[in-house]
Each structure stands twice: as structure tokens, then as C-alpha cells.
Design a protein around this motif. Structure first.
Motif, PDB file in Angstrom:
ATOM      1  N   ARG A 156      12.770  97.353 105.128  1.00 38.76           N
ATOM      2  CA  ARG A 156      13.146  96.226 106.313  1.00 38.76           C
ATOM      3  C   ARG A 156      13.467  96.623 107.567  1.00 38.76           C
ATOM      4  O   ARG A 156      14.369  97.289 108.066  1.00 38.76           O
ATOM      5  CB  ARG A 156      13.890  94.572 105.448  1.00 38.76           C
ATOM      6  CG  ARG A 156      13.420  93.274 106.514  1.00 38.76           C
ATOM      7  CD  ARG A 156      14.400  92.257 106.268  1.00 38.76           C
ATOM      8  NE  ARG A 156      13.429  92.162 104.972  1.00 38.76           N
ATOM      9  CZ  ARG A 156      14.896  91.693 103.699  1.00 38.76           C
ATOM     10  NH1 ARG A 156      16.257  91.546 103.781  1.00 38.76           N
ATOM     11  NH2 ARG A 156      14.372  91.314 102.183  1.00 38.76           N
ATOM     12  N   GLU A 157      12.455  95.727 108.354  1.00 40.15           N
ATOM     13  CA  GLU A 157      12.633  95.899 109.607  1.00 40.15           C
ATOM     14  C   GLU A 157      13.666  96.370 110.722  1.00 40.15           C
ATOM     15  O   GLU A 157      14.568  94.584 110.319  1.00 40.15           O
ATOM     16  CB  GLU A 157      11.594  95.348 110.628  1.00 40.15           C
ATOM     17  CG  GLU A 157      11.595  96.018 112.323  1.00 40.15           C
ATOM     18  CD  GLU A 157      10.969  97.397 112.346  1.00 40.15           C
ATOM     19  OE1 GLU A 157      11.146  98.398 112.766  1.00 40.15           O
ATOM     20  OE2 GLU A 157      10.258  97.964 111.214  1.00 40.15           O
ATOM     21  N   GLY A 158      15.205  96.678 111.023  1.00 37.12           N
ATOM     22  CA  GLY A 158      16.335  96.140 111.589  1.00 37.12           C
ATOM     23  C   GLY A 158      17.098  96.930 110.744  1.00 37.12           C
ATOM     24  O   GLY A 158      18.625  96.957 110.885  1.00 37.12           O
ATOM     25  N   TYR A 159      16.452  97.398 109.614  1.00 37.77           N
ATOM     26  CA  TYR A 159      17.757  97.893 108.492  1.00 37.77           C
ATOM     27  C   TYR A 159      18.302  99.164 108.785  1.00 37.77           C
ATOM     28  O   TYR A 159      17.640  99.891 109.351  1.00 37.77           O
ATOM     29  CB  TYR A 159      17.537  97.455 107.134  1.00 37.77           C
ATOM     30  CG  TYR A 159      18.159  96.362 106.670  1.00 37.77           C
ATOM     31  CD1 TYR A 159      17.811  95.177 106.975  1.00 37.77           C
ATOM     32  CD2 TYR A 159      18.567  96.240 105.346  1.00 37.77           C
ATOM     33  CE1 TYR A 159      18.061  93.837 106.026  1.00 37.77           C
ATOM     34  CE2 TYR A 159      18.969  94.988 104.635  1.00 37.77           C
ATOM     35  CZ  TYR A 159      18.269  94.360 104.896  1.00 37.77           C
ATOM     36  OH  TYR A 159      19.093  92.492 104.675  1.00 37.77           O
ATOM     37  N   PRO A 160      19.655  99.564 108.763  1.00 37.85           N
ATOM     38  CA  PRO A 160      19.839 101.023 108.855  1.00 37.85           C
ATOM     39  C   PRO A 160      18.844 101.457 108.023  1.00 37.85           C
ATOM     40  O   PRO A 160      19.001 101.905 106.358  1.00 37.85           O
ATOM     41  CB  PRO A 160      21.137 100.897 108.213  1.00 37.85           C
ATOM     42  CG  PRO A 160      22.450  99.820 108.373  1.00 37.85           C
ATOM     43  CD  PRO A 160      20.251  98.860 108.042  1.00 37.85           C
ATOM     44  N   ALA A 161      18.453 102.797 108.563  1.00 36.14           N
ATOM     45  CA  ALA A 161      17.795 103.888 107.659  1.00 36.14           C
ATOM     46  C   ALA A 161      16.288 103.540 107.700  1.00 36.14           C
ATOM     47  O   ALA A 161      15.598 103.981 106.452  1.00 36.14           O
ATOM     48  CB  ALA A 161      18.884 104.311 106.877  1.00 36.14           C
ATOM     49  N   ALA A 162      15.753 101.996 108.234  1.00 34.56           N
ATOM     50  CA  ALA A 162      14.518 101.507 107.130  1.00 34.56           C
ATOM     51  C   ALA A 162      13.949 102.368 107.335  1.00 34.56           C
ATOM     52  O   ALA A 162      12.670 103.424 106.195  1.00 34.56           O
ATOM     53  CB  ALA A 162      14.652 100.762 107.835  1.00 34.56           C
ATOM     54  N   GLU A 163      13.138 103.266 108.407  1.00 37.07           N
ATOM     55  CA  GLU A 163      12.182 104.724 108.834  1.00 37.07           C
ATOM     56  C   GLU A 163      12.790 105.748 108.378  1.00 37.07           C
ATOM     57  O   GLU A 163      11.637 106.602 106.749  1.00 37.07           O
ATOM     58  CB  GLU A 163      12.184 104.770 110.080  1.00 37.07           C
ATOM     59  CG  GLU A 163      11.001 105.708 110.108  1.00 37.07           C
ATOM     60  CD  GLU A 163       9.677 105.187 109.801  1.00 37.07           C
ATOM     61  OE1 GLU A 163       9.135 105.963 109.390  1.00 37.07           O
ATOM     62  OE2 GLU A 163       9.398 103.847 110.391  1.00 37.07           O
ATOM     63  N   GLU A 164      13.504 106.144 107.721  1.00 35.32           N
ATOM     64  CA  GLU A 164      14.675 107.214 106.590  1.00 35.32           C
ATOM     65  C   GLU A 164      13.748 107.041 104.934  1.00 35.32           C
ATOM     66  O   GLU A 164      13.194 107.459 104.247  1.00 35.32           O
ATOM     67  CB  GLU A 164      14.973 107.416 107.060  1.00 35.32           C
ATOM     68  CG  GLU A 164      15.889 107.808 107.696  1.00 35.32           C
ATOM     69  CD  GLU A 164      16.472 107.354 109.475  1.00 35.32           C
ATOM     70  OE1 GLU A 164      16.104 106.301 108.941  1.00 35.32           O
ATOM     71  OE2 GLU A 164      16.866 107.774 110.206  1.00 35.32           O
ATOM     72  N   PHE A 165      14.012 105.781 104.903  1.00 38.22           N
ATOM     73  CA  PHE A 165      13.896 105.192 103.559  1.00 38.22           C
ATOM     74  C   PHE A 165      12.390 105.184 102.820  1.00 38.22           C
ATOM     75  O   PHE A 165      12.195 105.842 101.907  1.00 38.22           O
ATOM     76  CB  PHE A 165      14.719 104.029 102.837  1.00 38.22           C
ATOM     77  CG  PHE A 165      15.755 104.036 103.079  1.00 38.22           C
ATOM     78  CD1 PHE A 165      15.973 105.080 101.322  1.00 38.22           C
ATOM     79  CD2 PHE A 165      16.743 103.247 103.404  1.00 38.22           C
ATOM     80  CE1 PHE A 165      17.484 105.081 101.603  1.00 38.22           C
ATOM     81  CE2 PHE A 165      18.283 103.382 103.004  1.00 38.22           C
ATOM     82  CZ  PHE A 165      18.637 104.458 101.888  1.00 38.22           C
ATOM     83  N   ARG A 166      11.620 104.633 104.521  1.00 36.53           N
ATOM     84  CA  ARG A 166      10.305 104.998 104.133  1.00 36.53           C
ATOM     85  C   ARG A 166       9.873 106.427 103.776  1.00 36.53           C
ATOM     86  O   ARG A 166       8.887 106.848 103.291  1.00 36.53           O
ATOM     87  CB  ARG A 166       9.431 103.622 104.987  1.00 36.53           C
ATOM     88  CG  ARG A 166       9.343 102.266 105.409  1.00 36.53           C
ATOM     89  CD  ARG A 166       8.478 102.221 105.849  1.00 36.53           C
ATOM     90  NE  ARG A 166       8.865 102.216 107.597  1.00 36.53           N
ATOM     91  CZ  ARG A 166       9.956 100.866 108.308  1.00 36.53           C
ATOM     92  NH1 ARG A 166      10.626 100.451 106.665  1.00 36.53           N
ATOM     93  NH2 ARG A 166      10.136 101.390 109.439  1.00 36.53           N
ATOM     94  N   GLU A 167      10.324 106.849 104.744  1.00 36.92           N
ATOM     95  CA  GLU A 167      10.256 108.567 104.105  1.00 36.92           C
ATOM     96  C   GLU A 167       9.630 108.993 103.021  1.00 36.92           C
ATOM     97  O   GLU A 167       8.844 109.632 102.633  1.00 36.92           O
ATOM     98  CB  GLU A 167      10.647 109.118 105.826  1.00 36.92           C
ATOM     99  CG  GLU A 167      10.015 109.368 106.637  1.00 36.92           C
ATOM    100  CD  GLU A 167       8.757 109.831 106.537  1.00 36.92           C
ATOM    101  OE1 GLU A 167       8.327 110.520 106.197  1.00 36.92           O
ATOM    102  OE2 GLU A 167       7.664 108.754 107.187  1.00 36.92           O
TER     103      GLU A 167
END
Length: 167
Positions: A41-52
Motif C-alpha cells: 500500500r502506498e505510503g507503507y514502509p518498503a512498499a516498493e521493495e515488497f512489490r519488487e
């Protein structure tokens, strides 16, 4: 390779202390769709990394199972889906830091651990050094919300108590 079902709080704690990658290299990590949506979810810590992690298949995202009953005593959709996946025969154990979820697992005899035990397990399995184990454990204590009783257990539990959870 053992398979872990993980909840959002455990994933975030392990990411923040630098152990999530070790976890994915040591175990097959499954997140339910609800857990994955929460950690990305946008704004969560490490959201982009978890998407990766999801894009690169470092974690498996398990879609909802419409035939599974809800677990009324669990408040979050992620915890409910995680427990239901285990009850449906998916995963060897659950990694959960939600207090109610852990209590449910304990009461139903579902094998589970919390993030605080991960450094010790990785150390016993020779995946991290003793100094890393100490540093990561201290970081998890700072990041997480653990009672003194839970911390004392994690610091003093006998190795045979975590044997089942070793890779």
C-alpha cells in the motif's frame, strides 16, 4: 525448502531490520493477497521493495480462496487469510506478529513463530553470524511491540523448541 505463510507486521519488521531477504533465501515465503496488498500500500514502509519481491517471484502471492471460512476471532483480513491458507494445507508454519493471530495459532495447535525468533533460527541454521543475530534481535525488539514475557522466551528458548522451524 520449508514454506512459511507470513503476515504483514512480521514482513515489515523483518524488512526494517534487514532480515527479509535472508528469509526469502532460506524459505519459500507465501503472502496472501490481503497481506501483499497491505505491505504494498502506498505510503507503507518498503512498499516498493515488497512489490519488487512479488514481481521477481521472491515471494509467492496466494490469491483468496472463496471456499474458506472466515476466522471470526481474527480482526484483520490478512491474518484471517493467512490462517485459512494454513488450514487448507498450504505452508509448513506461520510467521505472525499479530497477538490475536498468534493466540489463535497457539490455541488451535498451528505451528507458528514471531519475527523475534527469526534471527535465532537463522543463526542456528548458519545463515547469519552470532553478531548479526544479536544485532538483528535488538533491532526487532526496538521495532516490534513485544511483552517482556515474549522477549524473555525468545532470548532463552531451548534450541529444541525451534527445531521444527529450521530450514
Amino acid at each position: 525448502m520449508k514454506t512459511i505463510l507470513i503476515d504483514a507486521s512480521s514482513a515489515i519488521i523483518l524488512f526494517k531490520c534487514g532480515l527479509f531477504q535472508n528469509l526469502t533465501e532460506t524459505y519459500q515465503v507465501i503472502m496472501t493477497q490481503a497481506v501483499y496488498e497491505e505491505v504494498t500500500r502506498e505510503g507503507y514502509p518498503a512498499a516498493e521493495e515488497f512489490r519488487e519481491y512479488g514481481i521477481k517471484n521472491r515471494i509467492i502471492i496466494s490469491p483468496p480462496n472463496k471456499e474458506t471460512e472466515a476466522v471470526p476471532s481474527l480482526r484483520g483480513r490478512g491474518e484471517q487469510e493467512t490462517v485459512c491458507r494454513y488450514l487448507a494445507g498450504i505452508g509448513d508454519f506461520i510467521l505472525i506478529d499479530d497477538r490475536k493471530g498468534a493466540g489463535y495459532c497457539r490455541d488451535k495447535g498451528i505451528p507458528y513463530i514471531n519475527a523475534l525468533l527469526v534471527p535465532r533460527i537463522l543463526f542456528i541454521a548458519r545463515k547469519i553470524s552470532q553478531s548479526d543475530c544479536c544485532l538483528k534481535t535488538a533491532a526487532i525488539i526496538r521495532i516490534g511491540r513485544y511483552s517482556e514475557k515474549i522477549i524473555a522466551y525468545a532470548m532463552n528458548c531451548p534450541e529444541q523448541s525451534v527445531q521444527f522451524f529450521l530450514p
